[in-house]
Design a protein around this motif. Structure first.
Motif, short mmCIF file in Angstrom:
data_model
loop_
_atom_site.label_atom_id
_atom_site.label_comp_id
_atom_site.label_asym_id
_atom_site.label_seq_id
_atom_site.Cartn_x
_atom_site.Cartn_y
_atom_site.Cartn_z
N PHE A 153 -135.16 8.37 -38.94
CA PHE A 153 -135.46 7.80 -37.63
C PHE A 153 -134.91 8.69 -36.51
O PHE A 153 -133.91 9.40 -36.70
N HIS A 154 -135.55 8.60 -35.36
CA HIS A 154 -134.96 9.15 -34.15
C HIS A 154 -133.73 8.30 -33.81
O HIS A 154 -133.53 7.20 -34.33
N ASN A 155 -132.90 8.81 -32.91
CA ASN A 155 -131.70 8.11 -32.42
C ASN A 155 -130.58 8.04 -33.46
O ASN A 155 -129.57 7.37 -33.21
N VAL A 156 -130.73 8.67 -34.62
CA VAL A 156 -129.72 8.60 -35.68
C VAL A 156 -129.18 10.00 -35.94
O VAL A 156 -129.94 10.94 -36.18
N GLY A 157 -127.85 10.14 -35.90
CA GLY A 157 -127.22 11.45 -36.12
C GLY A 157 -127.24 11.88 -37.57
O GLY A 157 -127.60 11.11 -38.47
N GLU A 158 -126.83 13.11 -37.80
CA GLU A 158 -126.86 13.69 -39.15
C GLU A 158 -125.92 12.98 -40.11
O GLU A 158 -126.09 13.02 -41.32
N GLU A 159 -124.88 12.30 -39.56
CA GLU A 159 -123.93 11.56 -40.40
C GLU A 159 -124.19 10.06 -40.35
O GLU A 159 -123.35 9.26 -40.79
N GLY A 160 -125.34 9.65 -39.80
CA GLY A 160 -125.71 8.25 -39.81
C GLY A 160 -125.39 7.47 -38.55
O GLY A 160 -125.80 6.32 -38.41
N ASP A 161 -124.65 8.08 -37.62
CA ASP A 161 -124.27 7.37 -36.41
C ASP A 161 -125.49 7.10 -35.53
O ASP A 161 -126.35 7.96 -35.37
N VAL A 162 -125.55 5.89 -34.96
CA VAL A 162 -126.71 5.45 -34.20
C VAL A 162 -126.41 5.49 -32.71
O VAL A 162 -125.36 5.01 -32.26
N CYS A 163 -127.34 6.05 -31.95
CA CYS A 163 -127.29 5.97 -30.49
C CYS A 163 -128.04 4.69 -30.11
O CYS A 163 -129.27 4.66 -30.13
N LEU A 164 -127.30 3.63 -29.83
CA LEU A 164 -127.92 2.35 -29.50
C LEU A 164 -128.54 2.43 -28.12
O LEU A 164 -127.86 2.73 -27.14
N GLY A 165 -129.82 2.17 -28.05
CA GLY A 165 -130.55 2.45 -26.83
C GLY A 165 -130.96 1.27 -26.01
O GLY A 165 -130.12 0.54 -25.47
N SER A 166 -132.26 0.98 -25.95
CA SER A 166 -132.82 0.12 -24.93
C SER A 166 -132.83 -1.37 -25.27
O SER A 166 -133.15 -2.18 -24.40
N ALA A 167 -132.51 -1.75 -26.47
CA ALA A 167 -132.62 -3.17 -26.85
C ALA A 167 -131.58 -4.01 -26.13
O ALA A 167 -130.39 -3.64 -26.07
N MET A 168 -132.02 -5.12 -25.57
CA MET A 168 -131.12 -6.08 -24.93
C MET A 168 -131.00 -7.28 -25.87
O MET A 168 -131.85 -8.17 -25.88
N VAL A 169 -129.95 -7.29 -26.68
CA VAL A 169 -129.79 -8.32 -27.70
C VAL A 169 -128.54 -9.14 -27.39
O VAL A 169 -127.44 -8.59 -27.34
N PRO A 170 -128.68 -10.45 -27.17
CA PRO A 170 -127.49 -11.27 -26.91
C PRO A 170 -126.63 -11.38 -28.16
O PRO A 170 -127.14 -11.39 -29.28
N LYS A 171 -125.33 -11.47 -27.96
CA LYS A 171 -124.43 -11.64 -29.09
C LYS A 171 -124.66 -13.01 -29.73
O LYS A 171 -124.96 -13.98 -29.04
N PRO A 172 -124.53 -13.10 -31.03
CA PRO A 172 -124.85 -14.36 -31.71
C PRO A 172 -123.88 -15.48 -31.33
O PRO A 172 -122.68 -15.25 -31.20
N LYS A 173 -124.43 -16.68 -31.15
CA LYS A 173 -123.59 -17.84 -30.85
C LYS A 173 -122.92 -18.37 -32.12
O LYS A 173 -121.81 -18.90 -32.07
N GLU A 174 -123.60 -18.22 -33.24
CA GLU A 174 -123.04 -18.66 -34.51
C GLU A 174 -122.20 -17.56 -35.14
O GLU A 174 -122.63 -16.40 -35.19
N ARG A 175 -121.01 -17.89 -35.60
CA ARG A 175 -120.14 -16.93 -36.26
C ARG A 175 -120.39 -16.96 -37.76
O ARG A 175 -119.56 -17.41 -38.55
N THR A 176 -121.57 -16.50 -38.17
CA THR A 176 -121.91 -16.44 -39.59
C THR A 176 -122.24 -15.00 -39.95
O THR A 176 -122.60 -14.20 -39.10
N TYR A 177 -122.12 -14.69 -41.24
CA TYR A 177 -122.44 -13.35 -41.70
C TYR A 177 -123.90 -13.01 -41.42
O TYR A 177 -124.22 -11.91 -40.97
N ALA A 178 -124.78 -13.97 -41.67
CA ALA A 178 -126.21 -13.74 -41.46
C ALA A 178 -126.51 -13.45 -39.99
O ALA A 178 -127.31 -12.56 -39.67
#
Length: 240
Positions: A153-178
Motif C-alpha cells: 500500500f501507499h502511505n506505508v514505510g519499508e518497516e511497516g510504519d503507517v502515515c495516518l492521513g485523511s481519515a476522521m475517525v472518532p475514538k471508540p466509546k466502548e472499551r472493548t478489544y473489538a
C-alpha cells in the motif's frame, strides 16, 4: 532497543530518602516523617520535615499511573496475538486478519479509481499513537516464526510504519478489544492512499498498475499475483 530491555537497562539514582519516626508506645498512631535529599555520591543530606506537597506528588504519581491504565472489557477475540496495557492510558496490541475484500480510497493525483479489491492477509500493530501494518504469507494464525511481508500500500514505510492521513475517525466509546481494533483499521482503510513511503516499491512490480488490476477483477487475490516482498528476515517475533 525494545521497551522491556529499555526498562531493565535504565539506570536509577536515589534522590530522596524518607524516614518515619513513631512512638514506641502507640505504634503508627502518632508518626513523624522526615526527608533527606541524597547527593550524587549517595550521601544523605540535612534532614527536613517532609512537605505536604511532596507527599501529594507521590500519591498523584501512583494514582495517575493506576487510573491511566486503560481498562478493556469484553471477550478476547481469537485474532489478537498480543495485548499489553501501558502507563498513561496507552496500550500495545497486535492482531491479524485473513485475506478479505476492502474498499480502497486513492488520492486523485494517483489516477487510480476508488473501489473494492482483495487485500492480503494482514498483521496490525497499534502502540501508543502509532500504527504499523504488514502482509502475511497466508491466512493461518501467525506464530513467532511467521515471516513479515511488506504491506502493498501507499502511505506505508519499508518497516511497516503507517502515515495516518485523511481519515476522521472518532475514538471508540466502548472499551472493548473489538472496538479498538475497528478504530485502528478504520484509520488505515478510510484514509486516502496518496504516496509511497521510502525509496523502494512495496511490490515486485509497479504498485500503481496492480491496484487498478485488482479493483477491475474483484476475484483476483494477492496469492495469485506473487507480488509480495519480505522485510529482510523479519518475523513476528521481531515486533513483539
Amino acid at each position: 532497543m525494545n521497551q522491556l530491555t529499555e526498562r531493565l537497562t535504565k539506570t536509577f539514582q536515589p534522590r530522596l530518602a524518607i524516614i518515619a519516626y513513631t512512638s514506641m508506645m502507640d505504634d503508627w498512631g502518632d508518626a513523624y516523617l522526615e526527608s533527606h535529599e541524597i547527593d550524587d555520591q549517595g550521601a544523605l543530606l540535612e534532614a527536613k520535615p517532609l512537605k505536604q506537597e511532596t507527599i501529594q506528588g507521590m500519591i498523584d504519581v501512583f494514582f495517575d499511573d493506576r487510573q491511566n491504565r486503560i481498562a478493556i472489557s469484553g471477550l478476547l477475540p481469537p485474532n489478537i496475538l498480543f495485548y499489553e496495557g501501558l502507563p498513561g492510558g496507552h496500550y500495545a496490541m497486535i492482531w491479524h486478519r485473513p485475506a478479505e475484500r476492502r474498499r480502497l480510497f486513492f488520492e486523485k493525483s494517483l489516477h487510480i479509481a476508488n473501489g473494492e479489491a482483495f487485500v492480503p492477509p494482514m498483521l496490525y500493530k497499534a502502540s501508543r499513537r502509532e500504527l504499523a501494518v504488514y502482509a502475511l504469507p497466508d491466512d493461518r494464525r501467525p506464530d513467532e516464526k511467521t515471516a513479515l511481508l511488506r504491506a502493498p500500500f501507499h502511505n506505508v514505510g519499508e518497516e511497516g510504519d503507517v502515515c495516518l492521513g485523511s481519515a476522521m475517525v472518532p475514538k471508540p466509546k466502548e472499551r472493548t478489544y473489538a472496538a479498538l481494533m475497528k478504530y485502528w483499521e478504520d484509520l488505515f482503510w478510510l484514509s486516502e492512499f496518496s504516496h509511497l513511503q521510502g525509496s523502494k516499491s512495496p511490490t515486485r512490480t509497479n504498485i500503481n498498475l496492480l491496484w487498478p488490476k485488482l479493483i477491475k477483477n474483484k476475484r483476483l487475490t494477492w496469492a495469485e499475483l506473487d507480488e509480495l516482498q519480505p522485510i529482510g528476515k523479519k518475523t513476528v517475533k521481531d515486533i513483539l
